[in-house]
Every structure is written in C-alpha cells, then in structure tokens.
Design a protein around this motif. Sequence first.
Motif, PDB file in Angstrom:
ATOM      1  N   VAL A   5       0.831  -1.199   0.000  1.00  0.00           N
ATOM      2  CA  VAL A   5       0.000   0.000   0.000  1.00  0.00           C
ATOM      3  C   VAL A   5       0.866   1.251   0.000  1.00  0.00           C
ATOM      4  O   VAL A   5       0.622   2.207  -0.751  1.00  0.00           O
ATOM      5  CB  VAL A   5      -0.949  -0.033   1.214  1.00  0.00           C
ATOM      6  CG1 VAL A   5      -1.693   1.284   1.321  1.00  0.00           C
ATOM      7  CG2 VAL A   5      -1.931  -1.165   1.070  1.00  0.00           C
ATOM      8  N   VAL A   6       1.935   1.210   0.813  1.00  0.00           N
ATOM      9  CA  VAL A   6       2.824   2.363   0.856  1.00  0.00           C
ATOM     10  C   VAL A   6       3.449   2.604  -0.512  1.00  0.00           C
ATOM     11  O   VAL A   6       3.496   3.731  -1.021  1.00  0.00           O
ATOM     12  CB  VAL A   6       3.909   2.142   1.937  1.00  0.00           C
ATOM     13  CG1 VAL A   6       5.003   3.190   1.803  1.00  0.00           C
ATOM     14  CG2 VAL A   6       3.297   2.214   3.302  1.00  0.00           C
ATOM     15  N   SER A   7       3.910   1.524  -1.160  1.00  0.00           N
ATOM     16  CA  SER A   7       4.514   1.685  -2.483  1.00  0.00           C
ATOM     17  C   SER A   7       3.508   2.235  -3.471  1.00  0.00           C
ATOM     18  O   SER A   7       3.829   3.100  -4.292  1.00  0.00           O
ATOM     19  CB  SER A   7       5.033   0.349  -3.004  1.00  0.00           C
ATOM     20  OG  SER A   7       5.711  -0.334  -2.006  1.00  0.00           O
ATOM     21  N   ALA A   8       2.259   1.749  -3.412  1.00  0.00           N
ATOM     22  CA  ALA A   8       1.263   2.215  -4.358  1.00  0.00           C
ATOM     23  C   ALA A   8       0.990   3.697  -4.160  1.00  0.00           C
ATOM     24  O   ALA A   8       0.848   4.453  -5.128  1.00  0.00           O
ATOM     25  CB  ALA A   8      -0.028   1.415  -4.192  1.00  0.00           C
ATOM     26  N   ILE A  25       7.770  -0.901  -9.190  1.00  0.00           N
ATOM     27  CA  ILE A  25       8.447  -2.197  -9.069  1.00  0.00           C
ATOM     28  C   ILE A  25       8.310  -2.722  -7.651  1.00  0.00           C
ATOM     29  O   ILE A  25       8.040  -3.901  -7.406  1.00  0.00           O
ATOM     30  CB  ILE A  25       9.924  -2.054  -9.464  1.00  0.00           C
ATOM     31  CG1 ILE A  25      10.028  -1.750 -10.957  1.00  0.00           C
ATOM     32  CG2 ILE A  25      10.696  -3.305  -9.138  1.00  0.00           C
ATOM     33  CD1 ILE A  25      11.417  -1.465 -11.403  1.00  0.00           C
ATOM     34  N   SER A  26       8.468  -1.817  -6.702  1.00  0.00           N
ATOM     35  CA  SER A  26       8.341  -2.220  -5.301  1.00  0.00           C
ATOM     36  C   SER A  26       6.935  -2.750  -5.021  1.00  0.00           C
ATOM     37  O   SER A  26       6.756  -3.766  -4.330  1.00  0.00           O
ATOM     38  CB  SER A  26       8.673  -1.024  -4.424  1.00  0.00           C
ATOM     39  OG  SER A  26       8.186  -1.227  -3.140  1.00  0.00           O
ATOM     40  N   ALA A  27       5.932  -2.080  -5.592  1.00  0.00           N
ATOM     41  CA  ALA A  27       4.558  -2.548  -5.394  1.00  0.00           C
ATOM     42  C   ALA A  27       4.367  -3.934  -5.990  1.00  0.00           C
ATOM     43  O   ALA A  27       3.734  -4.817  -5.384  1.00  0.00           O
ATOM     44  CB  ALA A  27       3.583  -1.564  -6.028  1.00  0.00           C
ATOM     45  N   PHE A  28       4.937  -4.156  -7.183  1.00  0.00           N
ATOM     46  CA  PHE A  28       4.823  -5.483  -7.807  1.00  0.00           C
ATOM     47  C   PHE A  28       5.471  -6.544  -6.930  1.00  0.00           C
ATOM     48  O   PHE A  28       4.943  -7.642  -6.757  1.00  0.00           O
ATOM     49  CB  PHE A  28       5.492  -5.486  -9.177  1.00  0.00           C
ATOM     50  CG  PHE A  28       4.692  -4.798 -10.237  1.00  0.00           C
ATOM     51  CD1 PHE A  28       3.309  -4.855 -10.228  1.00  0.00           C
ATOM     52  CD2 PHE A  28       5.320  -4.103 -11.255  1.00  0.00           C
ATOM     53  CE1 PHE A  28       2.574  -4.226 -11.202  1.00  0.00           C
ATOM     54  CE2 PHE A  28       4.587  -3.473 -12.226  1.00  0.00           C
ATOM     55  CZ  PHE A  28       3.219  -3.533 -12.197  1.00  0.00           C
ATOM     56  N   LEU A  29       6.637  -6.203  -6.376  1.00  0.00           N
ATOM     57  CA  LEU A  29       7.321  -7.175  -5.529  1.00  0.00           C
ATOM     58  C   LEU A  29       6.469  -7.525  -4.320  1.00  0.00           C
ATOM     59  O   LEU A  29       6.364  -8.694  -3.927  1.00  0.00           O
ATOM     60  CB  LEU A  29       8.672  -6.612  -5.081  1.00  0.00           C
ATOM     61  CG  LEU A  29       9.761  -6.603  -6.148  1.00  0.00           C
ATOM     62  CD1 LEU A  29      10.993  -5.919  -5.610  1.00  0.00           C
ATOM     63  CD2 LEU A  29      10.094  -8.021  -6.552  1.00  0.00           C
ATOM     64  N   SER A  30       5.831  -6.511  -3.729  1.00  0.00           N
ATOM     65  CA  SER A  30       5.015  -6.800  -2.551  1.00  0.00           C
ATOM     66  C   SER A  30       3.828  -7.668  -2.925  1.00  0.00           C
ATOM     67  O   SER A  30       3.453  -8.584  -2.184  1.00  0.00           O
ATOM     68  CB  SER A  30       4.545  -5.505  -1.924  1.00  0.00           C
ATOM     69  OG  SER A  30       3.497  -4.969  -2.678  1.00  0.00           O
TER      70      SER A  30
END
Lengths: 197, 454
Positions: A5-8, A25-30
Amino acid sequence: MIWGVVSAVKVISAVRPVYAVLWLISAFLSVSAVFIFIGLVYMGFIMIIVYVGAIAILFLFVMMMLDQGKEEAGTPIVNIIPMGMIVGVGFLWVAATGGEWVGAYITQQNHSRGMIGGQPGGDIVAIGRVVYTEYSYMFIIVSYILLVAMVGAIVLTHRHGEYGPDEPMRQDVYIQTSRDIWGHPNQINLNSLGRYK
Amino acid sequence: MYSEMMLGGGVLGVILYGVYRPMYRWSVMVLLVYTGGLVGGYATADYCGFVKEAKDSLYMVGDNEWVWVLQIIAGIGLIGIVLMGERRGVELVLMMGLGTVLLIASVNWLSIYLAMELQTLSLFILVALKRESAYSTEAGLKYFVLGAISTGLFLLGCAMIYGGSGEMSVLAGNTISETINQWLIRGGVGKALITISLLFKISAAPFHMWAPDVYEGAPTITTALLATVPKIGVFAILVQIGSLSNIVFISATMSMIWGALGALNQSKIKRLLAYSGIGHMGFVIFGAGMGTMESIQASLIYMAIYVAMSVCVFSIILTINERRGLVADFHSLSRKNAILGGSLALVFLSIAGVPPLSGFLSKWFILWAGVSNGYYLICVGAVLSSVVAGVYYVRIVQMTYADFQGELAREGPIDIKRSILIGSTLYLVLFILICPNFLLQVTYDAAVGLWVHV
C-alpha cells in the motif's frame, strides 16, 4: 500488505517519473510476496518475471528516453480524489461481499480437484505436469506464436534499399560512435535524428 | 490432428529454408498438399459413420465433418490468397492459415485463444507490411489496439466461464446454469463477452469500426486475406460455442443495415468492400445465430460463396493495379479489357444478389431459414438493406460499362496465376446455381457433423 500500500501511494505521489516506476516495481514485488504467502508460488514468480522483469524495465527505458524537462504542475490531486474514492469503495465493497463466497468456492474447487493443495511440491509442479502432458498442443502453439513475433519483428524492421536492393542492414561502427548524442538539447542536430544508422 | 501437424511442419520448413531463398513455390506446394490431403481424406472417409472417439479430442479435434469442410474452405481461400502473388510475407500468410485451421479445430477455450492469437498476430504484421506508407502503419496500429481490446474481452469472458464451471471445454458455459445458480449471471456475462469479442474479429456491425480503415491501409493482398480466411475461422467458432443469440441477432441486423448505408458514400474501392463485407457478415451471423441445422447450413453456404466472390474481386482489383484504389478506376474497363470487365460486372452483380448468380443462392437460403424460423422482421430488414446495397454494386457495373471517359489504353497481359484464380472462381459464381447439389451435400454433412460430435 502495508509495504504494497505504501509503495502504491508513493507511485502516484512521486515527483519524478523514474521514482514512480521504481515504486511501481516495489509494489509489484510486494504483490508477488502476497501471492507466495497465500500459497500461489507460481503466480508470485510470474509476477516478478513478467511485471518486474519485463514491463517495469520497459517503463524505465521509456522514461529514460523521454526528455524530462522542468516539472510542470500537473492535475491537482484534489481533482482525482473523488474518482479514487468511488473506485476504492467499489473494490472494498466487492471484497467485503463477494470475497467470502468466492474464496469458499475456490477452496471447494481445490478440494474437489486436488489441483493446488493436493500436489506435492505446490502449484508449480502441478502446472508443469499439466502443461507438458495434457496441454502439450497448447505449448506447441505458444511456440508458434513466439515464432510469429520473431519473424514479425524482423519483417517490420528489416530495411530494404539502404545498402542496395537485397543487402541486409549492417552495423557501421564509425557512424554509430560519431553520432552526436551529447549535444545540447536545444541544438538538436536534425540530421542525426533523422538517420538511425 | 495430423493435417494440422503436417501444415505446422510445412510452415516451419518454409521458414527455415526461407532464410536462404524465397520459398514462394514451396509455400504454395505446402498449401496444395495440405488442402489436397484434406479433400482426399474427406472424399475417401465414410462420412456417415465417420465421427469417432479421438483420444485428444478433449482439446483439439480434427475429426468431424464441420471441421473438415471449414478447413477445406479455409485452405482453398489460402491458396487463392497466396496465388494472388505477393512474395513478401508469405510465411506469415502460412502462419495465419495455421492459426485459422487450428481455430476451426479447437473445442477448448485455451486452444481457441491461442489459435486466435496466432492468427491475429500474423495479421497485425501483414497489415503493417508496407512500411513506407503512413496509412499502412496507421492501419496496423489501429488493428493492433482494437485486436488487443477484443482479446481482453475474450479472456475476461473465459475467466468468468472458467470461474463458474471450473472446466475449459466450450461446452462448459452451458452447464453453468444447471449446476450453480449463483454463477448464472456471470456465466451469461462471460458468454456475452466472448461473443462480442468474436463479433469484433468478424467485423460485425457495432464492432466494425476498425474494418474500413484497416482494409484501406493494408496492402491489397492482405486486405483480401483479411476479408476471407480469418472470418472463416471465427465463424466456425461462433457457431461451435453456441453464442448468445440475442446479441448475434442485434449485431446481424445492425451489420446488414450499416453495411448497406455505410458504403453508399465511399469512393475508395477497399473501403467499399469493407462495408460490403460487414453487410455479408451480417447475413452469415444471422444464420449462425438462429442455431438450427438449416440455418447453419445456409450460413456455411453463404460463407463459401462469399470467399469465392471475394477472391475473384480482389484478383481483379490486383490485376487492374491502380495505385489510387478509387472506385472511379473501374470506368471503361469493359473497353480496355472486355473479358476482365465482364467478369467484374458479373461478380459484382453476384455480390449484390442478382438472381441467376450464386450470390442470390446464398442470400436466398439465409432468408429461407429466417422465414421458416419466424424471424420475419429481420428478414424484411435484410431484403431492404440488400436492395440499398445493390445500388452501389450496380453503380460499379454501370461505371464499367457505360461511363467512358479519359484515354482507352490497352492493358498488358494478365498474370497467369491471377487469371486462373479469376476464371475458376467466376466459374463457381456463374454456374453453381445450375447444379448446387454438391455444395448442398457437403454443407449438409458439415452441419450434421456439428451436431453429432457434441
């Protein structure tokens, strides 16, 4: 989840587009981590390979090729909030009402078919078993599609007539290295932009 | 299954050796052997009791008359397109043909999706083949984006049906309403989405907006390909999955009306043929939507005759070879080359549905099926719109015969392959009404095979 959520949120609030892509990319990883935690290992890896490995990198390349000038004041975020509220409430509503029996249905399906839970080694083994035996025709057709993509890329980018009628495209190191790519952006050399050799 | 394997191997061979030299003749040979094998197999099979339990019939079948007949029609159409004589990109045409025959033979959502992708991806490249023309690039991009949208709709529908029934056979959608009431609406929505996506691909009316631009921008041979072969495959699937008939009827009526009205104002021949194709697809899916055996047989007859007429028209257009591609290029063709002008006039009259020609036969069967099933209003609309559509076909004929202007330069000799194509398709167009028994028998077997195998 919180990481995602934070990344998004950072994706849409980042100032520079490149940072936004990195947060994406970070959101995808999460998301892939969430998939792996709920037992869908294959989906998690596919998320990483396809989205992080291919699509996000493509985004990064496009971002780098774009000419990033001064930041302009875009749409104020206040204008977007009502739409976001509507979409978010809709998703929450679907998750709250439908999620329960969808989940129940999925677990019932899994129990009856023994697809994901029943196989030793998880879903990767199950998918591999099915893909290489029952669905082998599909697998072959996929390879044909990839062949079409390859042939198509060659057909569409192959240039005729620059080095003679039937000569293929050749690399010319001298022209490539002497291209004026470090020139000042205000003095774009039109000749070097027009020719790609 | 063996015929598709043979075609796939042939395509691979053509591509492999095409690295060294152009493989035009070999690709013609591959197609001839493939279609000849299909025809031979079909003719020697005892096709009354022919349907058998194939081991792999869960995912692909090549083993009923419907599949065989449609594959034969697609193979003949492909031979026609390849013989029209473009050497560039012939391996992509073969790939597209492979996708089409696989699409005809597939009974599983996954294989339908993959075969349709194989077909459409090859077509994207073929449409954008003329890179120096901005029209061609625009057409390729437009086709790509809209094709991606329709593929997305298809996948969403597949996901809904799979979520509802848990199996991937095309018959799965029918079991949803019986087993799980909760998923009734979702199953219906999935079927509707898939139907809409197929209507996109067949360029029926509310989803036709890509057709005129893509037809105009593509190289003429690709236009001929777009107008014939992929539509056969999509039509086969549209019939096999038992699409939602309401959507199909609405789309059929709109296609017939819009195909008639839209072409009235066109000055480019390829745009005109695109709208004409939309109208014809309206007739075809009208028969497919009714879902009785007679109506499906009528649509199949319509499809076969439409393919023959399209091959003939596009061969003539390629022979005239005007760069501008205007309708006005046909003026005084009967003076320049009397036989060519005469064939053009006959084919356009046949497309319009004038009685002694084969276009009348196909329209007649469709309307017959429609009236006997009680769809009177759509039939009246079909007749009215084909009267309107007759205007612009007859205008072309009038232009060929009565509109003399400009110089009368003699045409050079015509390419032998194209003249063979024009001759043989014109033979079908002219004389099939005298003895339609063969066509009727074959299509009857195909329609029966559709019922037996499911």
